[in-house]
Motif scaffolding. Structure first.
Motif, PDB file in Angstrom:
ATOM      1  N   THR A 138      -6.276  -5.554  -2.097  1.00 41.74           N
ATOM      2  CA  THR A 138      -6.268  -5.546  -3.562  1.00 41.74           C
ATOM      3  C   THR A 138      -7.350  -4.620  -4.105  1.00 41.74           C
ATOM      4  O   THR A 138      -7.127  -3.864  -5.064  1.00 41.74           O
ATOM      5  N   ASN A 139      -8.527  -4.674  -3.498  1.00 46.40           N
ATOM      6  CA  ASN A 139      -9.615  -3.787  -3.925  1.00 46.40           C
ATOM      7  C   ASN A 139      -9.266  -2.316  -3.698  1.00 46.40           C
ATOM      8  O   ASN A 139      -9.626  -1.447  -4.500  1.00 46.40           O
ATOM      9  N   VAL A 140      -8.589  -2.019  -2.582  1.00 39.48           N
ATOM     10  CA  VAL A 140      -8.147  -0.637  -2.330  1.00 39.48           C
ATOM     11  C   VAL A 140      -7.183  -0.194  -3.422  1.00 39.48           C
ATOM     12  O   VAL A 140      -7.302   0.905  -3.976  1.00 39.48           O
ATOM     13  N   LEU A 141      -6.214  -1.061  -3.746  1.00 37.19           N
ATOM     14  CA  LEU A 141      -5.235  -0.713  -4.775  1.00 37.19           C
ATOM     15  C   LEU A 141      -5.887  -0.497  -6.135  1.00 37.19           C
ATOM     16  O   LEU A 141      -5.461   0.358  -6.915  1.00 37.19           O
ATOM     17  N   LYS A 142      -6.932  -1.264  -6.425  1.00 35.91           N
ATOM     18  CA  LYS A 142      -7.578  -1.179  -7.733  1.00 35.91           C
ATOM     19  C   LYS A 142      -8.562  -0.015  -7.831  1.00 35.91           C
ATOM     20  O   LYS A 142      -8.631   0.670  -8.854  1.00 35.91           O
ATOM     21  N   HIS A 143      -9.341   0.201  -6.769  1.00 36.43           N
ATOM     22  CA  HIS A 143     -10.514   1.053  -6.908  1.00 36.43           C
ATOM     23  C   HIS A 143     -10.525   2.315  -6.053  1.00 36.43           C
ATOM     24  O   HIS A 143     -11.323   3.211  -6.315  1.00 36.43           O
ATOM     25  N   SER A 144      -9.673   2.362  -5.021  1.00 32.91           N
ATOM     26  CA  SER A 144      -9.746   3.516  -4.131  1.00 32.91           C
ATOM     27  C   SER A 144      -9.119   4.766  -4.770  1.00 32.91           C
ATOM     28  O   SER A 144      -8.090   4.689  -5.449  1.00 32.91           O
ATOM     29  N   HIS A 145      -9.772   5.904  -4.548  1.00 38.64           N
ATOM     30  CA  HIS A 145      -9.220   7.195  -5.011  1.00 38.64           C
ATOM     31  C   HIS A 145      -8.681   7.999  -3.841  1.00 38.64           C
ATOM     32  O   HIS A 145      -8.457   9.206  -3.957  1.00 38.64           O
ATOM     33  N   GLY A 146      -8.464   7.318  -2.701  1.00 43.12           N
ATOM     34  CA  GLY A 146      -7.940   8.006  -1.525  1.00 43.12           C
ATOM     35  C   GLY A 146      -6.435   7.858  -1.415  1.00 43.12           C
ATOM     36  O   GLY A 146      -5.768   7.338  -2.313  1.00 43.12           O
ATOM     37  N   ASP A 147      -5.925   8.284  -0.259  1.00 44.37           N
ATOM     38  CA  ASP A 147      -4.482   8.185  -0.037  1.00 44.37           C
ATOM     39  C   ASP A 147      -4.152   7.721   1.379  1.00 44.37           C
ATOM     40  O   ASP A 147      -2.996   7.754   1.794  1.00 44.37           O
ATOM     41  N   GLN A 148      -5.177   7.303   2.121  1.00 46.95           N
ATOM     42  CA  GLN A 148      -4.957   6.833   3.491  1.00 46.95           C
ATOM     43  C   GLN A 148      -5.729   5.529   3.715  1.00 46.95           C
ATOM     44  O   GLN A 148      -6.887   5.410   3.331  1.00 46.95           O
ATOM     45  N   VAL A 149      -5.059   4.561   4.354  1.00 51.37           N
ATOM     46  CA  VAL A 149      -5.676   3.269   4.653  1.00 51.37           C
ATOM     47  C   VAL A 149      -5.442   2.941   6.118  1.00 51.37           C
ATOM     48  O   VAL A 149      -4.335   3.152   6.643  1.00 51.37           O
ATOM     49  N   GLN A 150      -6.469   2.440   6.742  1.00 49.02           N
ATOM     50  CA  GLN A 150      -6.367   2.026   8.140  1.00 49.02           C
ATOM     51  C   GLN A 150      -6.758   0.551   8.257  1.00 49.02           C
ATOM     52  O   GLN A 150      -7.807   0.141   7.768  1.00 49.02           O
ATOM     53  N   ILE A 151      -5.878  -0.230   8.882  1.00 50.95           N
ATOM     54  CA  ILE A 151      -6.172  -1.637   9.187  1.00 50.95           C
ATOM     55  C   ILE A 151      -6.287  -1.738  10.704  1.00 50.95           C
ATOM     56  O   ILE A 151      -5.321  -1.503  11.420  1.00 50.95           O
ATOM     57  N   HIS A 152      -7.481  -2.065  11.150  1.00 48.31           N
ATOM     58  CA  HIS A 152      -7.766  -2.000  12.589  1.00 48.31           C
ATOM     59  C   HIS A 152      -8.127  -3.384  13.139  1.00 48.31           C
ATOM     60  O   HIS A 152      -8.911  -4.128  12.542  1.00 48.31           O
ATOM     61  N   PHE A 153      -7.521  -3.737  14.271  1.00 50.67           N
ATOM     62  CA  PHE A 153      -7.847  -4.951  15.006  1.00 50.67           C
ATOM     63  C   PHE A 153      -8.382  -4.554  16.379  1.00 50.67           C
ATOM     64  O   PHE A 153      -7.794  -3.710  17.055  1.00 50.67           O
ATOM     65  N   GLY A 154      -9.494  -5.154  16.764  1.00 51.51           N
ATOM     66  CA  GLY A 154     -10.082  -4.798  18.049  1.00 51.51           C
ATOM     67  C   GLY A 154     -10.880  -5.940  18.648  1.00 51.51           C
ATOM     68  O   GLY A 154     -11.046  -7.005  18.054  1.00 51.51           O
TER      69      GLY A 154
ATOM     70  N   LEU B 213       0.833  -1.207   0.000  1.00 48.46           N
ATOM     71  CA  LEU B 213       0.000   0.000   0.000  1.00 48.46           C
ATOM     72  C   LEU B 213       0.866   1.254   0.000  1.00 48.46           C
ATOM     73  O   LEU B 213       0.583   2.224  -0.724  1.00 48.46           O
ATOM     74  N   ARG B 214       1.926   1.233   0.790  1.00 47.59           N
ATOM     75  CA  ARG B 214       2.812   2.404   0.844  1.00 47.59           C
ATOM     76  C   ARG B 214       3.521   2.607  -0.496  1.00 47.59           C
ATOM     77  O   ARG B 214       3.718   3.745  -0.937  1.00 47.59           O
ATOM     78  N   ASP B 215       3.905   1.497  -1.147  1.00 52.36           N
ATOM     79  CA  ASP B 215       4.531   1.609  -2.472  1.00 52.36           C
ATOM     80  C   ASP B 215       3.587   2.270  -3.465  1.00 52.36           C
ATOM     81  O   ASP B 215       4.033   2.916  -4.424  1.00 52.36           O
ATOM     82  N   ALA B 216       2.274   2.082  -3.248  1.00 54.77           N
ATOM     83  CA  ALA B 216       1.283   2.659  -4.154  1.00 54.77           C
ATOM     84  C   ALA B 216       0.915   4.089  -3.761  1.00 54.77           C
ATOM     85  O   ALA B 216       0.040   4.701  -4.395  1.00 54.77           O
ATOM     86  N   GLY B 217       1.561   4.620  -2.722  1.00 54.41           N
ATOM     87  CA  GLY B 217       1.329   6.012  -2.347  1.00 54.41           C
ATOM     88  C   GLY B 217       0.337   6.211  -1.221  1.00 54.41           C
ATOM     89  O   GLY B 217      -0.079   7.352  -0.951  1.00 54.41           O
ATOM     90  N   PHE B 218      -0.074   5.140  -0.546  1.00 65.01           N
ATOM     91  CA  PHE B 218      -1.017   5.263   0.562  1.00 65.01           C
ATOM     92  C   PHE B 218      -0.268   5.413   1.888  1.00 65.01           C
ATOM     93  O   PHE B 218       0.774   4.779   2.100  1.00 65.01           O
ATOM     94  N   ALA B 219      -0.823   6.233   2.751  1.00 67.67           N
ATOM     95  CA  ALA B 219      -0.354   6.296   4.130  1.00 67.67           C
ATOM     96  C   ALA B 219      -1.113   5.212   4.899  1.00 67.67           C
ATOM     97  O   ALA B 219      -2.339   5.183   4.879  1.00 67.67           O
ATOM     98  N   VAL B 220      -0.391   4.300   5.550  1.00 65.72           N
ATOM     99  CA  VAL B 220      -1.018   3.128   6.187  1.00 65.72           C
ATOM    100  C   VAL B 220      -0.885   3.236   7.700  1.00 65.72           C
ATOM    101  O   VAL B 220       0.202   3.541   8.219  1.00 65.72           O
ATOM    102  N   ASP B 221      -2.000   2.977   8.382  1.00 68.03           N
ATOM    103  CA  ASP B 221      -2.015   3.010   9.840  1.00 68.03           C
ATOM    104  C   ASP B 221      -2.596   1.680  10.335  1.00 68.03           C
ATOM    105  O   ASP B 221      -3.772   1.369  10.084  1.00 68.03           O
ATOM    106  N   VAL B 222      -1.748   0.883  10.978  1.00 66.11           N
ATOM    107  CA  VAL B 222      -2.202  -0.394  11.549  1.00 66.11           C
ATOM    108  C   VAL B 222      -2.466  -0.176  13.028  1.00 66.11           C
ATOM    109  O   VAL B 222      -1.559   0.205  13.768  1.00 66.11           O
TER     110      VAL B 222
ATOM    111  N   ASN C 293      -9.909   6.507   2.879  1.00 72.29           N
ATOM    112  CA  ASN C 293     -10.608   7.785   2.722  1.00 72.29           C
ATOM    113  C   ASN C 293     -11.050   8.043   1.282  1.00 72.29           C
ATOM    114  O   ASN C 293     -11.359   9.175   0.920  1.00 72.29           O
ATOM    115  N   GLY C 294     -11.065   6.983   0.481  1.00 74.45           N
ATOM    116  CA  GLY C 294     -11.538   7.129  -0.890  1.00 74.45           C
ATOM    117  C   GLY C 294     -13.061   7.216  -0.936  1.00 74.45           C
ATOM    118  O   GLY C 294     -13.766   6.835   0.003  1.00 74.45           O
ATOM    119  N   LYS C 295     -13.592   7.726  -2.033  1.00 81.88           N
ATOM    120  CA  LYS C 295     -15.032   7.873  -2.206  1.00 81.88           C
ATOM    121  C   LYS C 295     -15.505   6.934  -3.314  1.00 81.88           C
ATOM    122  O   LYS C 295     -15.014   6.992  -4.435  1.00 81.88           O
TER     123      LYS C 295
END
Length: 351
Positions: A279-295, A246-255, A308-310
């Motif tokens: 994979t879906n984020v890489l293909k279809h998202s128009h955002g630049d931030q991704v959050q992977i959350h475990f709870g 994700l970072r290679d694709a230009g996304f800021a990633v927060d785990v 944060n893509g629309k």
């Protein structure tokens, strides 16, 4: 089992000893001996005829066996054993009502033979009727046993076919999830290398091409593993790899959060689901931030991927279908919302 019984079918002919025994203690004429031997050979031939016939084709040899037994009875009262074989095959080949009718006909035939031809054998009818009835019941029981065996064989074949279908579906789903992600990474690296080469940044382009080659090698390995069962680097290791892509694709990633301790089955499912979602984020998202959350919730372990893509609408393809199938196997389901997009699921603690 059935084939073995066919090969050993001659063993059951031992019961004809009651027919053969009078040969040795009754003084028959030569012609009588010849007739009795001819009847025995014909009877054994009908016996093997039945052994090679379907139940729907047994009527004629059964009738011939009954005819042979009837014709030889005036000479040899040991023909009772032949009637027993006839009764057994009637019980084996036909339903219970037909069996009762057949046994009744045999006993009626014994009554006629006893009345017109039997002399000096007062127990012929009693023994013959009891033997016909008892051996006929054995035929019915053997028929039930064979039918049960066939049902078990069919059930085993159906289970095998079902297992094969499930395995094919698993391989297809895994190939889609794994290769879809890997191919997306290859396309991404190839595009970056192309742009860098156009900008004459050859060293960076070469680095991306090396990484592309590594992704291709890993993809080949994963295809091989998919056939025998997907092997991964553990949830933490896979999340780290996905974050790097994700970072290679230009996304800021927060785990966020603490990754749960899962069974091997659950961990494999979660890894493949996260792979598809990224994979879906890489293909279809128009955002630049991704959050992977475990709870943790009161219902179980929660996993969420959001960006944060629309997205105006969600088209459900093979990827989402595969995710839902994996989650259904874990007694849970995928939930999502759009703009900003968020996908989450909860693994039940008892799963």
């Amino acid at each position: 089992m059935v084939e073995l019984e066919k090969r050993l079918s001659w063993v059951y002919l031992v019961n004809l000893v009651f027919y053969i025994a009078p040969f040795f203690y009754i003084d028959y004429s030569l012609i009588d001996y010849l007739w009795m031997m001819l009847a025995l050979v014909a009877f054994v031939g009908c016996y093997y005829w039945i052994g090679r016939s379907d139940t729907t084709q047994m009527l004629l040899p059964i009738l011939l066996m009954a005819l042979i037994a009837s014709c030889i009875t005036p000479l040899n009262y040991g023909s009772i054993s032949m009637f027993a074989y006839v009764s057994f095959f009637i019980g084996f080949a036909y339903n219970f009502r037909q069996f009762l009718a057949g046994v009744a006909a045999l006993i009626a035939l014994l009554v006629l033979l006893d009345h017109f031809f039997i002399k000096g054998a007062p127990y012929f009818l009693l023994y013959g009727s009891a033997l016909v009835l008892a051996i006929g019941v054995l035929g019915v029981l053997d028929r039930i046993r064979r039918l049960t065996m066939l049902k078990e064989q069919r059930s085993a074949e159906e289970i095998k076919q079902l297992a094969t279908m499930v395995e094919r579906e698993r391989i297809a789903r895994d190939l889609h999830d794994i290769m879809g992600h890997s191919l997306s990474g290859i396309v991404l690296k190839a595009d970056l290398a192309d742009k860098l080469m156009q900008q004459q940044q050859y060293e960076l382009a070469a680095q991306h091409l090396k990484e592309l080659a590594q992704i291709a090698r890993e993809s080949l390995s994963q295809v091989r593993q998919t056939v025998s069962g997907y092997k991964h680097k553990g949830l933490a290791g896979e999340v780290q790899l996905l974050s790097g892509k994700l970072r290679d694709a230009g996304f800021a990633v927060d785990v966020q959060g603490e990754m749960p301790a899962l069974s091997a089955r659950e961990e494999t499912a979660v890894v493949l689901i996260l792979t598809e979602l990224v994979t879906n984020v890489l293909k279809h998202s128009h955002g630049d931030q991704v959050q992977i959350h475990f709870g943790e919730t009161k219902y179980g372990h929660q996993v969420m991927v959001s960006d944060n893509g629309k997205v105006s609408e969600l088209k459900q393809g093979n990827g989402l279908t595969g995710i839902q199938e994996r989650l259904a196997a874990l007694n849970t389901k995928l939930e999502w919302q759009l703009s900003p997009s968020s996908f989450s699921f909860i693994l039940p603690k008892e799963a």
